[in-house]
Design an enzyme around this catalytic site. Structure first.
Site, short mmCIF file in Angstrom:
data_model
loop_
_atom_site.label_atom_id
_atom_site.label_comp_id
_atom_site.label_asym_id
_atom_site.label_seq_id
_atom_site.Cartn_x
_atom_site.Cartn_y
_atom_site.Cartn_z
CG ASP A 81 44.23 -33.59 68.00
OD1 ASP A 81 43.58 -34.43 67.37
OD2 ASP A 81 45.22 -32.98 67.53
N GLY A 184 52.82 -33.38 60.04
CA GLY A 184 53.92 -32.47 59.77
C GLY A 184 54.13 -32.21 58.29
O1 G3H Z 1 45.94 -33.87 65.19
C1 G3H Z 1 46.53 -32.93 64.63
C2 G3H Z 1 46.78 -32.98 63.21
O2 G3H Z 1 46.63 -34.21 62.66
C3 G3H Z 1 47.68 -31.99 62.62
O3 G3H Z 1 48.54 -32.48 61.61
O4 G3H Z 1 50.43 -30.98 62.06
O5 G3H Z 1 50.31 -32.30 59.97
O6 G3H Z 1 48.77 -30.40 60.34
P1 G3H Z 1 49.57 -31.48 60.96
ZN ZN Z 2 46.62 -35.74 64.27
#
Ligand code: G3H
Ligand code: ZN
Length: 289
Positions: A81, A184
């Site tokens: 990721d 976030g």
């Molecule tokens: O790549 C990881 C995500 O886009 C997670 O986003 O922390 O806002 O759920 P988030």
């Molecule tokens: Zn992300």
């Protein structure tokens, strides 16, 4: 297990559901995701950011996923990721990851295209089944709880024209876009998604599965509204981190004498499993296997 990741993503993009993508950095959170998916019959992505992968170990992550696949028969795919350099993407590919997100969104469009294309070429040379995600648009925030309000500016958003050029020139399998999403959860409320923008992008590149990052903190209504327009997978990290940490704190406070990690970690793992189950239902990603 005869599911090809490419087919799963394509199908999800054409139907009103999206696969979940959940980040992990502990054995317990990975197990929580797999158990949630096994119970709800959900194919799934699990992901490690560069930081998470450094903590877990690339080879360790790949080995854990293959054991879970063998034990459950579930289509569980491991994604690198937000990998920010060709070298880190290559490390993940060489370690046996099923998928990589090359994230050069901080660079110019031309530079983003150049590095993303290079990662596609390398990945397909190693294994044509590896799925490569590219990204366009500037996603604000980070996977944590933010006290301040975060506004998405018009220039942050992905444009349909650039999206078309980007996928044509890079050959990526799927595209992460920005249409109001942030990373976030903001105490002041996350911004609304711009569904009209999503529709335009989907109409311009209808065959390209789209990815929604920053799945935490978005209203259920907005998530549901996004599902029919090419959405193939939705990333969630912050909400898992938050419930996990709250449950762990409560568990340690409740029994201050406890020193056995698998005893005080149990409730945190269960909290992670519950939030993953909620998201899978919200994404309509159940009863698929
Ligand atoms: O790549 C990881 C995500 O886009 C997670 O986003 O922390 O806002 O759920 P988030
Ligand atoms: Zn992300």
């Amino acid at each position: 297990m005869n599911y090809k990741l490419r087919d799963l993503l394509k199908e999800a993009s054409q139907r009103p559901y999206a696969l979940g993508h959940f980040n992990f950095s502990t054995l317990g959170i990975l197990r929580a995701v797999v158990l949630a998916c096994r119970g709800l019959k959900s194919p799934v992505f699990v992901g490690t950011s560069e930081g998470e992968a450094k903590y877990v170990g690339y080879g360790q992550a790949a080995a854990q996923i293959s054991v879970w696949r063998a034990e459950t028969g579930l289509p569980v795919y491991l994604n690198a990721d937000h990998h920010k350099t060709f070298e880190s993407a290559k490390t993940a590919i060489d370690a046996g990851y099923d998928s990589v997100q090359i994230d050069e969104t901080a660079l110019s469009l031309e530079e983003n295209i150049e590095v993303s294309r290079k990662v596609v070429e390398y990945a397909k040379g190693v294994n044509p089944d590896i799925s490569v995600e590219g990204g366009l648009g500037y996603i604000r925030g980070s996977s944590e709880l933010h006290k301040e309000k975060i506004e998405v500016k018009p220039q942050d958003m992905t444009t349909p024209r650039e999206a078309k050029r980007f996928v044509e020139e890079t050959g990526v399998d799927r595209l992460a876009i920005v249409f109001g999403n942030i990373h976030g959860v903001s105490a002041a409320g996350n911004p609304r998604l711009d569904i009209e923008r999503l529709k335009e992008i989907h109409e311009t590149i209808p065959d390209v599965p789209l990815t929604l990052h920053g799945g935490s903190g978005i209203s259920d209504e907005d998530i549901k509204a996004a599902l029919p327009y090419g959405m193939s997978n939705i990333h969630v990290n912050t909400e898992i981190r938050a419930v996990y940490t709250d449950a762990l704190r409560a568990s340690l406070d409740k029994d201050k004498e406890q020193t056995t990690p698998y005893k005080y970690l149990n409730s945190a793992d269960e909290a992670a499993q519950r939030i993953v189950e909620e998201k899978l239902k919200l994404f309509n990603a159940i009863d698929l296997v």
